[in-house]
Write a protein that holds these residues in place. Structure first.
Motif, PDB file in Angstrom:
ATOM      1  N   ALA A   1     -15.085 -51.812 -40.261  1.00  0.00           N
ATOM      2  CA  ALA A   1     -15.261 -50.497 -40.440  1.00  0.00           C
ATOM      3  C   ALA A   1     -15.822 -49.687 -39.405  1.00  0.00           C
ATOM      4  CB  ALA A   1     -15.682 -50.408 -41.778  1.00  0.00           C
ATOM      5  N   GLN A   2     -16.701 -50.036 -38.940  1.00  0.00           N
ATOM      6  CA  GLN A   2     -17.567 -49.544 -37.877  1.00  0.00           C
ATOM      7  C   GLN A   2     -16.928 -49.553 -36.658  1.00  0.00           C
ATOM      8  OE1 GLN A   2     -21.227 -51.721 -36.755  1.00  0.00           O
ATOM      9  NE2 GLN A   2     -22.434 -49.707 -36.045  1.00  0.00           N
ATOM     10  N   PHE A   3     -16.163 -50.444 -36.296  1.00  0.00           N
ATOM     11  CA  PHE A   3     -15.292 -50.457 -34.971  1.00  0.00           C
ATOM     12  C   PHE A   3     -14.446 -49.582 -35.150  1.00  0.00           C
ATOM     13  CE2 PHE A   3     -11.627 -52.331 -32.859  1.00  0.00           C
ATOM     14  CZ  PHE A   3     -11.954 -52.049 -31.599  1.00  0.00           C
ATOM     15  N   GLU A   4     -13.430 -49.548 -36.411  1.00  0.00           N
ATOM     16  CA  GLU A   4     -12.355 -48.468 -36.441  1.00  0.00           C
ATOM     17  C   GLU A   4     -12.968 -47.077 -36.259  1.00  0.00           C
ATOM     18  OE1 GLU A   4      -9.312 -47.370 -39.854  1.00  0.00           O
ATOM     19  OE2 GLU A   4     -10.066 -49.357 -39.806  1.00  0.00           O
ATOM     20  N   ALA A   5     -14.250 -46.771 -37.074  1.00  0.00           N
ATOM     21  CA  ALA A   5     -14.978 -45.278 -36.931  1.00  0.00           C
ATOM     22  C   ALA A   5     -14.971 -45.088 -35.420  1.00  0.00           C
ATOM     23  CB  ALA A   5     -16.061 -45.430 -37.843  1.00  0.00           C
ATOM     24  N   LEU A   6     -15.532 -46.146 -34.702  1.00  0.00           N
ATOM     25  CA  LEU A   6     -15.973 -45.998 -33.153  1.00  0.00           C
ATOM     26  C   LEU A   6     -14.770 -45.599 -32.470  1.00  0.00           C
ATOM     27  CD1 LEU A   6     -18.239 -46.106 -31.165  1.00  0.00           C
ATOM     28  CD2 LEU A   6     -17.585 -48.571 -30.935  1.00  0.00           C
ATOM     29  N   VAL A   7     -13.834 -46.445 -32.681  1.00  0.00           N
ATOM     30  CA  VAL A   7     -12.312 -46.212 -32.005  1.00  0.00           C
ATOM     31  C   VAL A   7     -11.786 -44.885 -32.138  1.00  0.00           C
ATOM     32  CG1 VAL A   7     -10.053 -47.091 -31.641  1.00  0.00           C
ATOM     33  CG2 VAL A   7     -12.035 -48.629 -31.571  1.00  0.00           C
ATOM     34  N   GLU A   8     -11.721 -44.561 -33.668  1.00  0.00           N
ATOM     35  CA  GLU A   8     -11.257 -43.250 -33.946  1.00  0.00           C
ATOM     36  C   GLU A   8     -11.791 -42.101 -33.381  1.00  0.00           C
ATOM     37  OE1 GLU A   8      -8.128 -42.704 -35.268  1.00  0.00           O
ATOM     38  OE2 GLU A   8      -7.702 -44.822 -35.175  1.00  0.00           O
ATOM     39  N   SER A   9     -13.307 -42.200 -33.441  1.00  0.00           N
ATOM     40  CA  SER A   9     -13.907 -40.855 -32.915  1.00  0.00           C
ATOM     41  C   SER A   9     -14.292 -40.910 -31.384  1.00  0.00           C
ATOM     42  CB  SER A   9     -15.447 -41.095 -33.965  1.00  0.00           C
ATOM     43  OG  SER A   9     -16.043 -42.047 -33.206  1.00  0.00           O
ATOM     44  N   SER A  10     -13.791 -42.031 -30.654  1.00  0.00           N
ATOM     45  CA  SER A  10     -13.829 -41.720 -29.352  1.00  0.00           C
ATOM     46  C   SER A  10     -12.952 -40.806 -28.643  1.00  0.00           C
ATOM     47  CB  SER A  10     -13.645 -43.083 -28.832  1.00  0.00           C
ATOM     48  OG  SER A  10     -13.737 -43.113 -27.420  1.00  0.00           O
ATOM     49  N   PRO A  11     -13.632 -39.860 -27.524  1.00  0.00           N
ATOM     50  CA  PRO A  11     -12.500 -39.153 -26.813  1.00  0.00           C
ATOM     51  C   PRO A  11     -11.976 -39.734 -25.834  1.00  0.00           C
ATOM     52  CG  PRO A  11     -14.830 -39.041 -26.121  1.00  0.00           C
ATOM     53  CD  PRO A  11     -14.823 -39.942 -27.214  1.00  0.00           C
ATOM     54  N   ALA A  12     -12.250 -41.078 -25.553  1.00  0.00           N
ATOM     55  CA  ALA A  12     -11.394 -41.743 -24.568  1.00  0.00           C
ATOM     56  C   ALA A  12     -10.118 -42.440 -25.180  1.00  0.00           C
ATOM     57  CB  ALA A  12     -12.200 -42.993 -23.975  1.00  0.00           C
ATOM     58  N   ALA A  13      -9.107 -42.581 -24.360  1.00  0.00           N
ATOM     59  CA  ALA A  13      -8.058 -43.133 -25.116  1.00  0.00           C
ATOM     60  C   ALA A  13      -8.296 -44.698 -25.214  1.00  0.00           C
ATOM     61  CB  ALA A  13      -6.767 -43.081 -24.128  1.00  0.00           C
ATOM     62  N   ILE A  14      -7.920 -45.469 -26.292  1.00  0.00           N
ATOM     63  CA  ILE A  14      -8.096 -46.666 -26.522  1.00  0.00           C
ATOM     64  C   ILE A  14      -6.730 -47.427 -27.016  1.00  0.00           C
ATOM     65  CG2 ILE A  14      -9.637 -48.676 -27.687  1.00  0.00           C
ATOM     66  CD1 ILE A  14     -11.850 -46.476 -27.736  1.00  0.00           C
ATOM     67  N   ILE A  15      -6.559 -48.279 -26.405  1.00  0.00           N
ATOM     68  CA  ILE A  15      -5.247 -49.048 -26.707  1.00  0.00           C
ATOM     69  C   ILE A  15      -5.389 -50.463 -26.818  1.00  0.00           C
ATOM     70  CG2 ILE A  15      -2.740 -49.471 -26.313  1.00  0.00           C
ATOM     71  CD1 ILE A  15      -2.569 -46.533 -24.892  1.00  0.00           C
ATOM     72  N   THR A  16      -4.860 -51.033 -27.896  1.00  0.00           N
ATOM     73  CA  THR A  16      -5.200 -52.710 -27.899  1.00  0.00           C
ATOM     74  C   THR A  16      -3.679 -53.365 -28.186  1.00  0.00           C
ATOM     75  OG1 THR A  16      -7.225 -52.268 -29.161  1.00  0.00           O
ATOM     76  CG2 THR A  16      -6.135 -54.547 -29.202  1.00  0.00           C
ATOM     77  N   LEU A  17      -3.562 -54.191 -27.200  1.00  0.00           N
ATOM     78  CA  LEU A  17      -2.136 -54.761 -27.309  1.00  0.00           C
ATOM     79  C   LEU A  17      -2.391 -56.501 -27.601  1.00  0.00           C
ATOM     80  CD1 LEU A  17      -1.051 -53.535 -23.828  1.00  0.00           C
ATOM     81  CD2 LEU A  17      -0.635 -52.605 -25.775  1.00  0.00           C
ATOM     82  N   ASP A  18      -1.070 -56.759 -28.124  1.00  0.00           N
ATOM     83  CA  ASP A  18      -1.267 -58.281 -28.425  1.00  0.00           C
ATOM     84  C   ASP A  18      -0.601 -58.832 -27.234  1.00  0.00           C
ATOM     85  OD1 ASP A  18       1.751 -57.831 -28.350  1.00  0.00           O
ATOM     86  OD2 ASP A  18       1.871 -58.374 -30.580  1.00  0.00           O
ATOM     87  N   PRO A  19      -0.600 -60.189 -27.233  1.00  0.00           N
ATOM     88  CA  PRO A  19      -0.026 -60.999 -25.880  1.00  0.00           C
ATOM     89  C   PRO A  19       1.276 -60.730 -25.709  1.00  0.00           C
ATOM     90  CG  PRO A  19      -1.225 -62.606 -27.530  1.00  0.00           C
ATOM     91  CD  PRO A  19      -1.071 -61.174 -28.178  1.00  0.00           C
ATOM     92  N   GLU A  20       2.253 -60.170 -26.529  1.00  0.00           N
ATOM     93  CA  GLU A  20       3.700 -59.808 -26.123  1.00  0.00           C
ATOM     94  C   GLU A  20       3.490 -58.294 -25.528  1.00  0.00           C
ATOM     95  OE1 GLU A  20       3.086 -61.347 -29.311  1.00  0.00           O
ATOM     96  OE2 GLU A  20       3.483 -63.330 -28.268  1.00  0.00           O
ATOM     97  N   GLY A  21       2.571 -57.792 -25.500  1.00  0.00           N
ATOM     98  CA  GLY A  21       2.682 -56.299 -25.136  1.00  0.00           C
ATOM     99  C   GLY A  21       2.836 -55.280 -25.956  1.00  0.00           C
TER     100      GLY A  21
END
Length: 182
Positions: free
Chosen positions: A149-169
């Protein structure tokens, strides 16, 4: 109104476990001192009853009850001492106390009481360990959920673009800033 009996399904294994848990959990939560007092009281009542009844009637089987009860909290050495005491009481108040074959009776009685006591003692010990591990696991799950939950709040509130991809892209996670960029 019908006089036919209503059908009620047989209880399933899960409800049996819940019933036994409700019965056994309070017993496992008793203090060692309380269990010791109960065991000594049970032994005193059984010894008195064994002394009071006719000499040709053995109540030795009743000594298994304090042994079973003690298995919830006693240590192994305490169980062995309890088995010895119960064995001696059974022989002393039995129908043929301290006669020629007393050694053989003592041996078989001690093996029987000891087998029951030590087996149940190990079962209770394993249950305590299992419950401890279960509690530890629940705490770890709660800590992980809080961290997620803390990670999700950090990602959502970040002004930087954050993308996480799985091994297949494929995109697994993207925050609002990443959606605005793409």
């Amino acid at each position: 109104m019908s006089d036919t009996p209503t059908y009620s399904p047989a209880p399933d294994a899960a409800s049996d476990r819940v019933m036994w848990a409700r019965f056994l959990d309070p017993l496992f939560n008793l203090s060692r001192r309380t269990i010791f007092i109960i065991v000594v009281s049970m032994m005193a009542v059984i010894a008195f009853a064994d002394w009071y009844v006719q000499r040709d009637l053995s109540l030795g089987v009743l000594y298994t009850f304090p042994i079973v009860f003690a298995a919830m909290a006693f240590r192994r050495i305490e169980m062995v001492l309890l088995v010895v005491v119960c064995t001696l009481l059974r022989e002393h108040f039995g129908p043929f106390p301290w006669e020629a074959d007393a050694q053989q009776r003592l041996f078989y009685t001690a093996i029987s009481y000891g087998g029951v006591g030590l087996l149940l003692n190990e079962i209770a010990r394993n249950r305590r360990l299992m419950m401890s591990h279960y509690q530890e696991l629940r705490e770890q799950i709660e800590r992980r959920r809080a961290a997620e939950a803390q990670f999700e709040a950090l990602v959502e509130s970040s002004p930087a673009a954050i993308i996480t991809l799985d091994p297949e892209g494929r995109v697994e996670l993207a925050n609002i800033a990443a959606e605005q960029v793409f």
